[in-house]
Design a protein around this motif. Structure first.
Motif, PDB file in Angstrom:
ATOM      1  N   GLY A 126       0.821  -1.205   0.000  1.00 18.68           N
ATOM      2  CA  GLY A 126       0.000   0.000   0.000  1.00 18.68           C
ATOM      3  C   GLY A 126       0.855   1.255   0.000  1.00 18.68           C
ATOM      4  N   ILE A 127       1.948   1.239   0.776  1.00 18.56           N
ATOM      5  CA  ILE A 127       2.831   2.404   0.832  1.00 18.56           C
ATOM      6  C   ILE A 127       3.508   2.623  -0.515  1.00 18.56           C
ATOM      7  N   VAL A 128       3.917   1.525  -1.156  1.00 17.47           N
ATOM      8  CA  VAL A 128       4.530   1.654  -2.483  1.00 17.47           C
ATOM      9  C   VAL A 128       3.526   2.254  -3.463  1.00 17.47           C
ATOM     10  N   ALA A 129       2.277   1.757  -3.415  1.00 15.66           N
ATOM     11  CA  ALA A 129       1.259   2.264  -4.334  1.00 15.66           C
ATOM     12  C   ALA A 129       0.985   3.742  -4.083  1.00 15.66           C
ATOM     13  N   ALA A 130       1.039   4.164  -2.795  1.00 12.86           N
ATOM     14  CA  ALA A 130       0.770   5.561  -2.468  1.00 12.86           C
ATOM     15  C   ALA A 130       1.865   6.488  -2.991  1.00 12.86           C
ATOM     16  N   GLN A 131       3.032   5.898  -3.346  1.00 13.12           N
ATOM     17  CA  GLN A 131       4.122   6.734  -3.833  1.00 13.12           C
ATOM     18  C   GLN A 131       4.147   6.837  -5.348  1.00 13.12           C
ATOM     19  N   GLU A 132       3.100   6.368  -5.982  1.00  9.49           N
ATOM     20  CA  GLU A 132       3.036   6.440  -7.446  1.00  9.49           C
ATOM     21  C   GLU A 132       3.211   7.875  -7.947  1.00  9.49           C
ATOM     22  N   PRO A 133       2.515   8.880  -7.353  1.00 13.17           N
ATOM     23  CA  PRO A 133       2.716  10.243  -7.864  1.00 13.17           C
ATOM     24  C   PRO A 133       4.098  10.802  -7.516  1.00 13.17           C
ATOM     25  N   ILE A 134       4.503  10.678  -6.262  1.00 11.72           N
ATOM     26  CA  ILE A 134       5.791  11.244  -5.858  1.00 11.72           C
ATOM     27  C   ILE A 134       6.368  10.434  -4.711  1.00 11.72           C
ATOM     28  N   TRP A 135       7.694  10.251  -4.740  1.00  9.20           N
ATOM     29  CA  TRP A 135       8.346   9.479  -3.686  1.00  9.20           C
ATOM     30  C   TRP A 135       8.310  10.243  -2.366  1.00  9.20           C
ATOM     31  N   TYR A 136       8.227   9.492  -1.273  1.00  6.51           N
ATOM     32  CA  TYR A 136       8.254  10.145   0.044  1.00  6.51           C
ATOM     33  C   TYR A 136       9.635  10.698   0.363  1.00  6.51           C
ATOM     34  N   ALA A 137      10.672  10.218  -0.351  1.00  8.27           N
ATOM     35  CA  ALA A 137      12.003  10.785  -0.130  1.00  8.27           C
ATOM     36  C   ALA A 137      12.015  12.264  -0.481  1.00  8.27           C
ATOM     37  N   VAL A 138      11.121  12.684  -1.387  1.00  9.39           N
ATOM     38  CA  VAL A 138      11.096  14.074  -1.808  1.00  9.39           C
ATOM     39  C   VAL A 138      10.304  14.913  -0.818  1.00  9.39           C
ATOM     40  N   ILE A 139       9.073  14.459  -0.473  1.00 13.20           N
ATOM     41  CA  ILE A 139       8.243  15.303   0.390  1.00 13.20           C
ATOM     42  C   ILE A 139       8.533  15.082   1.866  1.00 13.20           C
ATOM     43  N   LEU A 140       9.132  13.965   2.227  1.00  9.79           N
ATOM     44  CA  LEU A 140       9.419  13.708   3.639  1.00  9.79           C
ATOM     45  C   LEU A 140      10.914  13.501   3.848  1.00  9.79           C
ATOM     46  N   LEU A 141      11.711  14.383   3.261  1.00 11.86           N
ATOM     47  CA  LEU A 141      13.162  14.207   3.316  1.00 11.86           C
ATOM     48  C   LEU A 141      13.712  14.089   4.741  1.00 11.86           C
ATOM     49  N   PRO A 142      13.252  14.928   5.710  1.00 10.79           N
ATOM     50  CA  PRO A 142      13.784  14.766   7.074  1.00 10.79           C
ATOM     51  C   PRO A 142      13.550  13.357   7.630  1.00 10.79           C
ATOM     52  N   SER A 143      12.396  12.763   7.315  1.00  9.35           N
ATOM     53  CA  SER A 143      12.136  11.390   7.759  1.00  9.35           C
ATOM     54  C   SER A 143      13.182  10.443   7.193  1.00  9.35           C
ATOM     55  N   LEU A 144      13.484  10.596   5.906  1.00 12.70           N
ATOM     56  CA  LEU A 144      14.468   9.713   5.279  1.00 12.70           C
ATOM     57  C   LEU A 144      15.827   9.894   5.933  1.00 12.70           C
ATOM     58  N   LEU A 145      16.195  11.160   6.221  1.00 12.09           N
ATOM     59  CA  LEU A 145      17.512  11.401   6.827  1.00 12.09           C
ATOM     60  C   LEU A 145      17.585  10.760   8.210  1.00 12.09           C
TER      61      LEU A 145
END
Lengths: 119, 455
Positions: free
Chosen positions: B186-205
């Motif tokens: 489900g999380i992968v499917a939700a990233q179809e428009p844009i990756w979470y690495a882009v909008i949630l960069l602090p989370s990724l860091l």
């Protein structure tokens, strides 16, 4: 089939492989007894008395573990809140913020008391 | 909700399980070889290149060699626990991979099935739970060896893993908030428009930092700090038992990389230039995108090991508890507040971005003002200290001979004054002035050396 059944299959295979590997060397490896070899390793000196049963280690680890439990409970509450976030009213957001604040107070207290300093 | 329903026939489940198992073992062998090669290159060496093409079979042969080694069990060991610990470690390492999605629906022998072993609404929670059980393997291994170094290493390791697990778990909250699900597909499917690495960069860091601490890898490999703890929790383990811990460490590395890929890099979804091609996200191709993304993270792991020295334990714990956890809590509050503003007050994304930009400007300007003020204060202190240096310096003023600081001039002290100092009747007339202190109390004048005798 149930969604959890494949995990059981993978677990059985992995555990089987691990048990096989652990027991394998008993048969394949050589065995040459030497008194020094079966001593606890301590850089060549006589090993100090047992840490197991009666051994002591810093109480700091307990503090870390307790902090971990507190924050883990916080996370347990955060997850369902985050998943259902868009369906929840504003009140739930405010309630969660209050909950986070309540947990931040003891966190700050412990920080100021030096509970997070490791020496 | 999970994207797919999982009702594979039994033979397909066994096929998938075997594929994951063999894939993980091969991945481990490959990663060990790859790490040794890359680190060698970074250190101007060549690395293993003898066994098989490019040395690819090196780690396999190392495994065989370990299997033929003598098994040394210390006589102080608690036998049952000592044997179970590596089994727990290795099994849990394999299990975490069950919910990682590798690709979309494919057809295997005529059966339509997703490229994923299984998935349920709480998959990510399941991965975290399995990772927590993995800690047992380490702490039990350390305890059951009945030796000092493994015990210390095991405790350190568990304290480290639970500390960084908190930051890691908190970095997921923002992802769940956006995806509205904990199922990996489900999380992968939700990233179809844009990756979470882009909008949630602090989370990724935060996650990327915590995952290095969670897997005990350099620069956070304190449980294996050779200088202090020999080999950490597996000091007393030899032959294949040691190999199992090694295997578990590398599988965990692959698992956290795969989780990072799933949660932040869009899983198997093709990256931008490739996504223009219609066939990029169907069939078996996504498996390749997924593999490349995971390899990116693994390369980052190796790069870190080749670059950074190990942290000290107190620095490490301070970083986890005082930087990562408050930062991730703050980030959760920011993300949730932004989301609630968007949901409740019918604000468009553009307005929200403007608001966030405004806040950012306020923060930057505010910190700049603070910076300028503190710099000005510092400069005033330095000047005051300089002015103090120009005054004559009396080395015997406090009763003890004090060497002058560079640039200070000696002054004359009369015999009477010195005698008074020795008798203890003199007041403290002057001390060497340090740069930081000068701004505080006014320093007594040293111009009159006779002054001390009046007291």
């Amino acid at each position: 089939m149930d969604a959890y059944a494949p995990i059981l299959v993978l677990g059985l295979l992995a555990a089987g492989f691990a048990v096989f590997s652990v027991t394998l060397t008993t048969f394949t490896g050589p065995k040459r007894y030497n008194r020094a070899k079966v001593d606890a390793y301590e850089c060549g000196i006589e090993p100090t008395p047992q840490p197991m049963g009666g051994g002591r280690f810093p109480v700091k680890y307990y503090l870390t573990a307790m902090m971990f439990i507190i924050f883990d409970i916080e996370i347990v509450f955060l997850y369902p809140w985050a998943v259902a976030f868009d369906q929840l009213p504003l009140f739930v957001f405010l309630a969660m913020m209050l909950f986070l604040f309540n947990l931040t107070v003891p966190y700050v207290y412990e920080w100021r008391r030096g509970g997070l300093d490791w020496d | 909700m999970s994207e797919y329903t999982f009702n594979d026939p039994w033979w397909l489940i066994i096929l998938k399980v075997l594929a994951i198992f063999v894939g993980l073992v091969l991945m481990t062998l490959f990663t060990i070889w790859w790490e040794r090669r890359v680190v060698s290159r970074m250190q101007n060496r060549i690395g293993p290149n003898r066994v098989g093409p490019f040395g690819l079979l090196q780690s396999l042969m190392d495994g065989f060699k370990l299997g033929l080694k003598e098994e040394i069990i210390p006589k102080t060991a608690h036998l049952a626990v000592y044997w179970i610990a590596p089994v727990i470690s290795a099994t849990m390492a394999f299990l975490a991979f069950a919910v990682i999605p590798f690709g979309p629906m494919v057809s295997i022998f005529g059966v339509e099935t997703p490229l994923q072993l299984t998935d349920f609404p709480v998959s990510v929670l399941y991965v975290l739970a399995i990772a927590s059980i993995g800690v047992y393997g380490i702490v039990l291994a350390g305890w059951s060896s009945g030796s000092t170094y493994p015990l210390l290493g095991g405790l350190r390791s568990s304290a480290q893993m639970i500390s960084y697990e908190l930051a890691m778990s908190m970095s997921f909250v923002a992802v769940f908030l956006y995806a509205g699900t904990m199922s990996t597909s489900g999380i992968v499917a939700a990233q179809e428009p844009i990756w979470y690495a882009v909008i949630l960069l602090p989370s990724l860091l935060i996650y990327a930092t915590a995952m290095v601490g969670e897997t005990n890898r350099a620069p956070f490999d304190l449980p294996e700090a050779e200088g202090e703890l020999v080999g950490g929790f597996h000091t007393e383990y030899s032959s294949l038992k040691f190999a199992l811990f090694f295997l578990a460490e590398y599988i965990n590395m692959v698992t956290v990389s795969a989780l990072a890929t799933t949660l932040f890099l869009g899983g198997w979804i093709a990256p931008w230039p490739l996504s223009l091609w219609d066939g990029a996200n169907v069939g078996w191709w996504p498996l390749l995108w997924w593999f490349v993304k995971v390899q990116l993270f693994i390369f980052a792991f190796i790069w870190l090991r080749g670059t950074l020295p190990r942290l000290r334990y107190d620095q490490f714990m301070r970083f986890g508890w005082k930087v990562l956890i408050p930062a991730s809590l703050l980030w959760i509050v920011i993300v949730a507040a932004a989301r609630v503003v968007r949901n409740e007050f019918s604000v468009t994304t553009q307005e929200l971005l403007l608001l966030g930009g405004g806040l950012l400007v306020v923060i930057i300007v505010g910190s700049w003002v603070l910076q300028v003020r503190s710099e000005r204060r510092e400069r005033a202190q330095v000047e005051a200290a300089k002015a103090e240096m120009d005054k004559p310096f009396d080395p015997y003023a406090g009763g003890y001979p004090v060497p002058p600081l560079p640039g200070q001039e000696f002054t004359y002290t009369s015999r009477r004054a010195k005698a008074a100092v020795v008798e203890g009747t003199a007041t403290r007339t002057a001390t060497a002035v340090l740069p930081g202190e000068s701004a505080d109390a006014p320093v007594p004048s040293t111009s009159d050396p006779e002054e001390g005798t009046h007291a």
